[in-house]
Design a protein around this motif. Structure first.
Motif, PDB file in Angstrom:
ATOM      1  N   MET A 181      32.002  27.563 -11.777  1.00  0.00           N
ATOM      2  CA  MET A 181      31.896  28.702 -12.663  1.00  0.00           C
ATOM      3  C   MET A 181      31.760  28.212 -14.105  1.00  0.00           C
ATOM      4  O   MET A 181      32.435  27.281 -14.515  1.00  0.00           O
ATOM      5  CB  MET A 181      33.146  29.581 -12.549  1.00  0.00           C
ATOM      6  N   LEU A 182      30.886  28.870 -14.848  1.00  0.00           N
ATOM      7  CA  LEU A 182      30.755  28.607 -16.273  1.00  0.00           C
ATOM      8  C   LEU A 182      31.610  29.608 -17.023  1.00  0.00           C
ATOM      9  O   LEU A 182      31.413  30.812 -16.908  1.00  0.00           O
ATOM     10  CB  LEU A 182      29.299  28.722 -16.719  1.00  0.00           C
ATOM     11  N   VAL A 183      32.578  29.117 -17.785  1.00  0.00           N
ATOM     12  CA  VAL A 183      33.372  29.951 -18.676  1.00  0.00           C
ATOM     13  C   VAL A 183      32.882  29.641 -20.081  1.00  0.00           C
ATOM     14  O   VAL A 183      32.899  28.480 -20.519  1.00  0.00           O
ATOM     15  CB  VAL A 183      34.885  29.651 -18.547  1.00  0.00           C
ATOM     16  N   ILE A 184      32.408  30.679 -20.785  1.00  0.00           N
ATOM     17  CA  ILE A 184      31.772  30.467 -22.086  1.00  0.00           C
ATOM     18  C   ILE A 184      32.128  31.604 -23.038  1.00  0.00           C
ATOM     19  O   ILE A 184      32.214  32.769 -22.625  1.00  0.00           O
ATOM     20  CB  ILE A 184      30.245  30.313 -21.910  1.00  0.00           C
ATOM     21  N   ARG A 185      32.333  31.234 -24.298  1.00  0.00           N
ATOM     22  CA  ARG A 185      32.656  32.248 -25.317  1.00  0.00           C
ATOM     23  C   ARG A 185      31.452  33.152 -25.578  1.00  0.00           C
ATOM     24  O   ARG A 185      30.305  32.706 -25.562  1.00  0.00           O
ATOM     25  CB  ARG A 185      33.059  31.578 -26.631  1.00  0.00           C
ATOM     26  N   SER A 186      31.743  34.404 -25.881  1.00  0.00           N
ATOM     27  CA  SER A 186      30.693  35.389 -26.125  1.00  0.00           C
ATOM     28  C   SER A 186      29.831  35.012 -27.331  1.00  0.00           C
ATOM     29  O   SER A 186      28.624  35.264 -27.330  1.00  0.00           O
ATOM     30  CB  SER A 186      31.294  36.784 -26.299  1.00  0.00           C
ATOM     31  N   ASP A 187      30.411  34.396 -28.367  1.00  0.00           N
ATOM     32  CA  ASP A 187      29.607  34.030 -29.540  1.00  0.00           C
ATOM     33  C   ASP A 187      28.577  32.954 -29.181  1.00  0.00           C
ATOM     34  O   ASP A 187      27.478  32.946 -29.750  1.00  0.00           O
ATOM     35  CB  ASP A 187      30.485  33.580 -30.714  1.00  0.00           C
ATOM     36  N   LEU A 188      28.890  32.086 -28.224  1.00  0.00           N
ATOM     37  CA  LEU A 188      27.929  31.072 -27.793  1.00  0.00           C
ATOM     38  C   LEU A 188      26.802  31.705 -26.980  1.00  0.00           C
ATOM     39  O   LEU A 188      25.636  31.325 -27.120  1.00  0.00           O
ATOM     40  CB  LEU A 188      28.630  29.977 -27.006  1.00  0.00           C
ATOM     41  N   VAL A 189      27.147  32.684 -26.143  1.00  0.00           N
ATOM     42  CA  VAL A 189      26.115  33.423 -25.403  1.00  0.00           C
ATOM     43  C   VAL A 189      25.198  34.136 -26.388  1.00  0.00           C
ATOM     44  O   VAL A 189      23.964  34.069 -26.279  1.00  0.00           O
ATOM     45  CB  VAL A 189      26.749  34.419 -24.409  1.00  0.00           C
ATOM     46  N   GLU A 190      25.793  34.797 -27.380  1.00  0.00           N
ATOM     47  CA  GLU A 190      24.991  35.509 -28.386  1.00  0.00           C
ATOM     48  C   GLU A 190      24.075  34.549 -29.134  1.00  0.00           C
ATOM     49  O   GLU A 190      22.914  34.881 -29.422  1.00  0.00           O
ATOM     50  CB  GLU A 190      25.906  36.250 -29.354  1.00  0.00           C
ATOM     51  N   ALA A 191      24.550  33.343 -29.431  1.00  0.00           N
ATOM     52  CA  ALA A 191      23.730  32.355 -30.140  1.00  0.00           C
ATOM     53  C   ALA A 191      22.546  31.907 -29.285  1.00  0.00           C
ATOM     54  O   ALA A 191      21.419  31.778 -29.788  1.00  0.00           O
ATOM     55  CB  ALA A 191      24.589  31.161 -30.548  1.00  0.00           C
ATOM     56  N   MET A 192      22.781  31.674 -27.996  1.00  0.00           N
ATOM     57  CA  MET A 192      21.676  31.272 -27.105  1.00  0.00           C
ATOM     58  C   MET A 192      20.649  32.394 -26.992  1.00  0.00           C
ATOM     59  O   MET A 192      19.439  32.146 -27.063  1.00  0.00           O
ATOM     60  CB  MET A 192      22.193  30.921 -25.709  1.00  0.00           C
ATOM     61  N   VAL A 193      21.116  33.621 -26.812  1.00  0.00           N
ATOM     62  CA  VAL A 193      20.199  34.761 -26.674  1.00  0.00           C
ATOM     63  C   VAL A 193      19.413  34.968 -27.964  1.00  0.00           C
ATOM     64  O   VAL A 193      18.197  35.195 -27.935  1.00  0.00           O
ATOM     65  CB  VAL A 193      20.966  36.030 -26.254  1.00  0.00           C
ATOM     66  N   ALA A 194      20.087  34.860 -29.113  1.00  0.00           N
ATOM     67  CA  ALA A 194      19.393  35.016 -30.398  1.00  0.00           C
ATOM     68  C   ALA A 194      18.325  33.945 -30.566  1.00  0.00           C
ATOM     69  O   ALA A 194      17.212  34.230 -31.038  1.00  0.00           O
ATOM     70  CB  ALA A 194      20.401  34.958 -31.541  1.00  0.00           C
ATOM     71  N   HIS A 195      18.620  32.710 -30.171  1.00  0.00           N
ATOM     72  CA  HIS A 195      17.636  31.632 -30.248  1.00  0.00           C
ATOM     73  C   HIS A 195      16.449  31.932 -29.324  1.00  0.00           C
ATOM     74  O   HIS A 195      15.284  31.775 -29.717  1.00  0.00           O
ATOM     75  CB  HIS A 195      18.309  30.307 -29.878  1.00  0.00           C
ATOM     76  N   ALA A 196      16.743  32.397 -28.110  1.00  0.00           N
ATOM     77  CA  ALA A 196      15.672  32.732 -27.167  1.00  0.00           C
ATOM     78  C   ALA A 196      14.787  33.854 -27.708  1.00  0.00           C
ATOM     79  O   ALA A 196      13.564  33.800 -27.589  1.00  0.00           O
ATOM     80  CB  ALA A 196      16.266  33.122 -25.818  1.00  0.00           C
ATOM     81  N   ARG A 197      15.405  34.859 -28.307  1.00  0.00           N
ATOM     82  CA  ARG A 197      14.629  35.971 -28.890  1.00  0.00           C
ATOM     83  C   ARG A 197      13.806  35.497 -30.084  1.00  0.00           C
ATOM     84  O   ARG A 197      12.648  35.895 -30.250  1.00  0.00           O
ATOM     85  CB  ARG A 197      15.569  37.097 -29.331  1.00  0.00           C
TER      86      ARG A 197
END
Length: 144
Positions: A1-17
């Motif tokens: 399982m990957l446990v990851i902070r929401s701010d890191l998810v938001e950063a990856m998604v923002a970079h992808a967008r």
């Protein structure tokens, strides 16, 4: 399982967008052996392509040396798919060279929502894993 902070998810998604329609790529580093993603490092897609990504070799070498010096490892290696689901392609699988890393794919094919999925890729075998997005980590080494 990957446990990851929401701010890191938001950063990856923002970079992808931000890189759409080209694929975005990067890593999230964490302490060696911890399996805890802490430091987001967006990278340049040297291919500048909507269907393929490749880390810039010079940038990757500098980053891997810096991680080694800081006793860090690439806990998450991520990239986006701009027109397909968030599932590793044959090319993604063939280039997966970090058996301990979580390979995160973000699909930006829908302009209003994203799909984020995580995989382990070892010896060409793809195994999807659950993703637990948390507001913060309960560990002592947590800087947030």
């Amino acid at each position: 399982m990957l446990v990851i902070r929401s701010d890191l998810v938001e950063a990856m998604v923002a970079h992808a967008r931000a890189d759409h329609p080209d694929e975005a790529c990067g890593i999230i580093a964490g302490p060696e052996g911890s399996d805890q993603p802490l430091r987001h490092v967006p990278m340049i897609n040297a291919e500048r392509s909507p269907t393929f990504y490749r880390f810039d070799s010079g940038e990757q070498l500098r980053l891997w040396r810096a991680m080694e010096a800081a006793d860090e490892a690439p806990v998450v290696i991520y990239h986006s798919h701009t027109a397909t689901e968030a599932y590793p392609s044959r090319t993604d699988v063939s280039f997966a060279s970090e058996p301990d890393a979580h390979y995160v794919l973000i699909s930006t094919r829908d302009p209003d929502t994203h799909e984020l999925r995580s995989y382990r890729i070892v010896d060409g075998v793809v195994t999807e894993e659950p993703v637990d997005v948390v507001p913060s980590y309960p560990y002592a080494q947590n800087p947030h």
